[in-house]
Scaffold this active site. Structure first.
Site, mmCIF file in Angstrom:
data_model
loop_
_atom_site.group_PDB
_atom_site.id
_atom_site.type_symbol
_atom_site.label_atom_id
_atom_site.label_comp_id
_atom_site.label_asym_id
_atom_site.label_seq_id
_atom_site.Cartn_x
_atom_site.Cartn_y
_atom_site.Cartn_z
ATOM 1 N N HIS A 61 -11.277 7.282 4.842
ATOM 2 C CA HIS A 61 -10.341 8.402 4.975
ATOM 3 C C HIS A 61 -11.072 9.669 4.528
ATOM 4 O O HIS A 61 -11.875 9.626 3.585
ATOM 5 C CB HIS A 61 -9.136 8.218 4.044
ATOM 6 C CG HIS A 61 -8.019 7.396 4.595
ATOM 7 N ND1 HIS A 61 -7.283 6.530 3.801
ATOM 8 C CD2 HIS A 61 -7.464 7.323 5.839
ATOM 9 C CE1 HIS A 61 -6.340 5.949 4.534
ATOM 10 N NE2 HIS A 61 -6.431 6.407 5.774
ATOM 11 N N ASP A 101 0.816 -1.221 0.000
ATOM 12 C CA ASP A 101 0.000 0.000 0.000
ATOM 13 C C ASP A 101 0.851 1.275 0.000
ATOM 14 O O ASP A 101 0.311 2.379 0.090
ATOM 15 C CB ASP A 101 -0.925 0.028 1.229
ATOM 16 C CG ASP A 101 -2.240 -0.709 0.990
ATOM 17 O OD1 ASP A 101 -2.648 -0.852 -0.181
ATOM 18 O OD2 ASP A 101 -2.873 -1.122 1.987
ATOM 19 N N CYS A 157 -5.102 9.577 -3.239
ATOM 20 C CA CYS A 157 -4.366 8.660 -2.358
ATOM 21 C C CYS A 157 -2.923 8.483 -2.829
ATOM 22 O O CYS A 157 -2.038 8.241 -2.014
ATOM 23 C CB CYS A 157 -5.026 7.289 -2.334
ATOM 24 S SG CYS A 157 -6.677 7.279 -1.676
#
Ligand code: ARG
Length: 292
Positions: free
Chosen positions: A172, A72, A266
């Site tokens: 988020h 990630d 992201c």
């Protein structure tokens, strides 16, 4: 009555991490299914396209070396929060990502950022901290510890506004809200608790309100330079709303990264230096729009 609005692109400096080791082997959000195959080559191509788009728009992109075993790490937004060149390091909630915190902080220390704070409380960087001209908007509910909000306020010396997320798909803040420029934002009201919705209405009465459908296409995981807004191409309704407000929406396909619950924002950590948002340094021609 129609109102004249000028949108100005301001050159940005971003940090990104190539998805060299990207895969979905664990599940820490509802988008992640380790049973579902991921095409890493395609993920890399899609990510490269995002990086090229930034470069074409006149932005600067710095790169951090991806670490094996941290699939990630491509989601650079989570690596820190940078305001006025001051870096609040990240401290991840899930053990699978804990090692990313020190990896990102090391990059900052080695790349000319003297003020790097080792965080006391769990916070997932710009995943949950979004910076407007007047405030730092701070998410909680799934990842970032609300105690971190006070830590960020003390460290940055800017008012931090805590906002509670309520839908696990939007875990988020940067999946439920995006900053378009100065104090202009867009958000999906359903992603927030009633109290946080009221706070957002009060602070941002002119915000672009985004449908649950476009939020579901990850449309709010967008990156704006004040004029150009890069967002998942599937969020078509939102692109129309943005164009009507005088922005230049640029759709991008990051389908492979969405399998991990991430998209454009992201993958992008903004490196905000002191005075770095001076509008006179426009990256692309500005546009004047008539907004009704
Ligand atoms: N799989 C990652 C996680 O669940 C995705 C992170 C997305 N990043 C973001 N800024 N929203 O932590």
């Amino acid at each position: 009555m129609a109102q004249r609005i000028t949108r100005t692109a301001v050159p940005r400096r971003y940090l990104m991490c190539r998805p060299t080791h990207f895969e979905v082997t664990y599940s820490i959000n509802p988008w992640m299914d380790p049973e579902k195959p991921v095409d890493r080559e395609l993920a890399i191509l899609q990510w490269e396209r995002l990086r090229e788009t930034y470069l074409e728009l006149g932005h600067t992109v710095e790169l951090i070396e991806p670490a094996p075993g941290l699939p990630d790490m491509v989601f650079a937004a989570n690596g820190a929060t940078v305001v006025d060149g001051r870096v609040l390091g990240a401290k991840f909630r899930n053990e699978q990502r804990v090692a990313e915190g020190p990896a990102y902080s090391r990059w900052f220390r080695e790349n000319g950022f003297p003020e790097v704070r080792d965080p006391e409380f769990v916070n997932e960087g710009e995943g949950d901290y979004l910076v407007t001209k007047s405030w730092v908007l701070a998410g909680c509910g799934f990842r970032t510890d609300p105690a971190s909000h006070q830590e960020a306020q003390d460290f940055f010396g800017r008012p931090v506004i805590g906002l509670r997320l309520v839908d696990p798909r939007f875990y988020h803040l940067d999946t439920a809200l995006a900053v378009l420029g100065d104090d202009e934002i867009m958000y999906c009201p359903e992603s927030f608790s009633p109290g946080s919705r009221a706070v957002l209405r009060r602070l941002f009465p002119d915000a672009v309100l985004v449908s649950a459908e476009d939020a579901g296409a990850f449309g709010l995981n967008a990156v704006s330079d004040g004029y150009n807004v890069i967002l998942p191409q599937a969020a078509r309704g939102l692109a129309e709303q943005l164009a009507a407000r005088g922005y230049n929406p640029i759709g991008i396909d990051l389908s492979e990264l969405l399998k991990a619950g991430g998209s454009a924002k992201c993958c992008t950590l903004e490196l905000r230096m002191a005075g770095s948002t001076a509008p006179e340094r426009a990256a692309t021609p500005t546009r004047t729009a008539c907004v009704v």
